[in-house]
Design an enzyme around this catalytic site. Sequence first.
Site, PDB file in Angstrom:
ATOM      1  N   THR A   1      60.477  48.396  18.004  1.00  0.00           N
ATOM      2  CA  THR A   1      61.949  48.524  19.006  1.00  0.00           C
ATOM      3  C   THR A   1      62.616  49.812  18.872  1.00  0.00           C
ATOM      4  O   THR A   1      62.913  50.034  17.658  1.00  0.00           O
ATOM      5  CB  THR A   1      62.693  47.717  18.820  1.00  0.00           C
ATOM      6  OG1 THR A   1      63.738  47.464  18.952  1.00  0.00           O
ATOM      7  CG2 THR A   1      62.522  47.643  17.014  1.00  0.00           C
TER       8      THR A   1
ATOM      9  N   ASP B   1      65.514  49.561  18.451  1.00  0.00           N
ATOM     10  CA  ASP B   1      67.011  50.050  18.244  1.00  0.00           C
ATOM     11  C   ASP B   1      66.887  50.055  16.601  1.00  0.00           C
ATOM     12  O   ASP B   1      68.266  50.175  15.942  1.00  0.00           O
ATOM     13  CB  ASP B   1      67.287  47.749  17.836  1.00  0.00           C
ATOM     14  CG  ASP B   1      68.086  48.045  19.728  1.00  0.00           C
ATOM     15  OD1 ASP B   1      67.851  48.587  20.908  1.00  0.00           O
ATOM     16  OD2 ASP B   1      67.930  46.635  19.889  1.00  0.00           O
TER      17      ASP B   1
ATOM     18  N   ARG C   1      72.411  47.325  21.124  1.00  0.00           N
ATOM     19  CA  ARG C   1      73.008  45.478  21.316  1.00  0.00           C
ATOM     20  C   ARG C   1      74.110  45.301  19.762  1.00  0.00           C
ATOM     21  O   ARG C   1      74.907  45.195  19.692  1.00  0.00           O
ATOM     22  CB  ARG C   1      71.918  44.365  21.281  1.00  0.00           C
ATOM     23  CG  ARG C   1      71.955  43.792  23.136  1.00  0.00           C
ATOM     24  CD  ARG C   1      71.578  42.329  23.160  1.00  0.00           C
ATOM     25  NE  ARG C   1      69.754  42.817  22.310  1.00  0.00           N
ATOM     26  CZ  ARG C   1      69.046  42.147  23.230  1.00  0.00           C
ATOM     27  NH1 ARG C   1      69.162  41.576  24.703  1.00  0.00           N
ATOM     28  NH2 ARG C   1      67.846  42.279  22.799  1.00  0.00           N
TER      29      ARG C   1
ATOM     30  N   ARG D   1      59.386  38.627  27.378  1.00  0.00           N
ATOM     31  CA  ARG D   1      60.542  37.991  26.282  1.00  0.00           C
ATOM     32  C   ARG D   1      60.369  36.634  26.666  1.00  0.00           C
ATOM     33  O   ARG D   1      60.897  35.847  28.219  1.00  0.00           O
ATOM     34  CB  ARG D   1      61.943  37.855  26.588  1.00  0.00           C
ATOM     35  CG  ARG D   1      62.151  39.717  25.699  1.00  0.00           C
ATOM     36  CD  ARG D   1      63.543  39.870  25.781  1.00  0.00           C
ATOM     37  NE  ARG D   1      64.250  40.920  25.299  1.00  0.00           N
ATOM     38  CZ  ARG D   1      64.377  41.886  25.417  1.00  0.00           C
ATOM     39  NH1 ARG D   1      64.384  42.384  26.191  1.00  0.00           N
ATOM     40  NH2 ARG D   1      63.997  43.134  24.149  1.00  0.00           N
TER      41      ARG D   1
ATOM     42  N   GLY E   1      61.500  43.981  24.154  1.00  0.00           N
ATOM     43  CA  GLY E   1      61.493  45.248  25.001  1.00  0.00           C
ATOM     44  C   GLY E   1      60.107  46.238  24.329  1.00  0.00           C
ATOM     45  O   GLY E   1      60.431  46.478  22.685  1.00  0.00           O
TER      46      GLY E   1
ATOM     47  N   ASP F   1      66.963  48.115  13.802  1.00  0.00           N
ATOM     48  CA  ASP F   1      67.693  47.302  13.394  1.00  0.00           C
ATOM     49  C   ASP F   1      66.689  46.343  12.819  1.00  0.00           C
ATOM     50  O   ASP F   1      67.812  45.415  12.390  1.00  0.00           O
ATOM     51  CB  ASP F   1      68.336  46.475  14.527  1.00  0.00           C
ATOM     52  CG  ASP F   1      67.043  45.597  15.450  1.00  0.00           C
ATOM     53  OD1 ASP F   1      65.917  45.808  15.551  1.00  0.00           O
ATOM     54  OD2 ASP F   1      67.953  45.010  16.618  1.00  0.00           O
TER      55      ASP F   1
ATOM     56  N   ASP G   1      62.847  42.411  15.880  1.00  0.00           N
ATOM     57  CA  ASP G   1      63.023  40.660  15.372  1.00  0.00           C
ATOM     58  C   ASP G   1      62.738  39.153  16.309  1.00  0.00           C
ATOM     59  O   ASP G   1      62.494  38.063  15.530  1.00  0.00           O
ATOM     60  CB  ASP G   1      64.475  40.451  14.919  1.00  0.00           C
ATOM     61  CG  ASP G   1      65.591  41.109  16.235  1.00  0.00           C
ATOM     62  OD1 ASP G   1      65.257  40.768  17.163  1.00  0.00           O
ATOM     63  OD2 ASP G   1      66.508  40.068  16.277  1.00  0.00           O
TER      64      ASP G   1
HETATM   65  O1  F6P Z   1      65.695  45.967  21.600  1.00  0.00           O
HETATM   66  C1  F6P Z   1      65.351  46.790  22.170  1.00  0.00           C
HETATM   67  C2  F6P Z   1      66.157  46.872  24.064  1.00  0.00           C
HETATM   68  O2  F6P Z   1      66.319  47.930  24.731  1.00  0.00           O
HETATM   69  C3  F6P Z   1      68.486  46.574  23.174  1.00  0.00           C
HETATM   70  O3  F6P Z   1      67.973  47.868  22.811  1.00  0.00           O
HETATM   71  C4  F6P Z   1      68.760  45.926  24.952  1.00  0.00           C
HETATM   72  O4  F6P Z   1      70.084  45.139  24.075  1.00  0.00           O
HETATM   73  C5  F6P Z   1      68.154  45.441  25.242  1.00  0.00           C
HETATM   74  O5  F6P Z   1      66.743  45.379  24.656  1.00  0.00           O
HETATM   75  C6  F6P Z   1      67.659  45.575  26.536  1.00  0.00           C
HETATM   76  O6  F6P Z   1      66.477  44.854  26.853  1.00  0.00           O
HETATM   77  P1  F6P Z   1      65.952  44.086  27.799  1.00  0.00           P
HETATM   78  O7  F6P Z   1      65.540  45.188  28.739  1.00  0.00           O
HETATM   79  O8  F6P Z   1      65.337  42.505  28.301  1.00  0.00           O
HETATM   80  O9  F6P Z   1      67.223  44.288  29.795  1.00  0.00           O
END
Ligand code: F6P
Length: 327
Positions: A130, A132, A176, A76, A15, A134, A107
């Site tokens: 990120t 997050d 998440r 990803r 992300g 996290d 991660d």
């Molecule tokens: O890891 C970053 C994040 O924004 C999370 O907070 C969220 O759950 C996820 O990515 C969303 O991913 P995507 O952009 O693939 O929908």
Amino acid sequence: MENKILKIGVFTSGGDAPGMNAAIRAVVRACTYYKLEAYGIMRGYEGMIDGDIVKLGARSVGNIIQRGGTILKSARSTEFRTPEGRKKAYDNIKKEGIEALVAIGGDGTFTGLHKFYEEYKIPSICIPGTIDNDLAGTDYTIGYDTATNTAVEAIDKIRDTALSHNRLFFVEVMGRNSGYIAINSGIAGGAAAVIIPEENITFEELFTLLGAGEKSNRKSNVIVVAEGSKIGDANTLAKMVAERSSYFDIKVTILGHLQRGGSPTYFDRVLASKMGIAAVEGLLAGKMDVMVGVRNNEMVYNDFDTIMTKHHEIDSESLRIAKILSI
Ligand code: F6P
């Protein structure tokens, strides 16, 4: 400082997060400073597999420090999870003569990088990028500060309309597995309650806290819910409260991906700049298979196991403060 490496590949993966561009800029400019060549790998591991690699110089990363997103784009990659995908990536890296890697991501990015290092022994450093926040081993990840400020700004606006109409709003923020954005935007935005994955509040406790029908007549409120809430997302919780009581006029706002964009805050720009330079200097000092972090305002290097076996805990003081203020 040892200097055996001459060509460094940099990429962003997973992300995107505001401040990734500032990190790319710092990596490239540190390369120029130490007389190394920098290569940008497009679309993370996908671009490595496809051989989508461009040469970068100090000027090609001009005018990006203030921009959200990532000029190298992000993805990803499922193919990189396979040995065949990683072999293709390795062949392309070799072909370009790239001798070390800097990955900017979360991660999943670090997990891929670690696997690649185990198989091909290319010195690699991860920069935590990120929203997050996290990752264990660092007090802050790049993008978290900007995303939290974005959430606070949104909560402030929602509060205005909530108050005008005496409405109860459930505002869902990203995260998440992590409640960092939620807890701190909740405290800063004056939320009545914050629901995060790390804390076991029950629906009954939440309902009691809302005080339906009590003399306080507190109909207007904002509840911040982290995406990964264990008792239900914002829509589910709103529905559960509505089923239990008609006292509230309930609305839901999901902030979603707007938290991932926008111009990075000063904090994220400075953090990204420091981490980018620390990554290149770490490689030159012989570090490999590590993640850069900031702990108590000092740059540190964490090995893979330190990061992946731990969760970045929300500090108990923040939880305590959020509780006291929600009275
Ligand atoms: O890891 C970053 C994040 O924004 C999370 O907070 C969220 O759950 C996820 O990515 C969303 O991913 P995507 O952009 O693939 O929908």
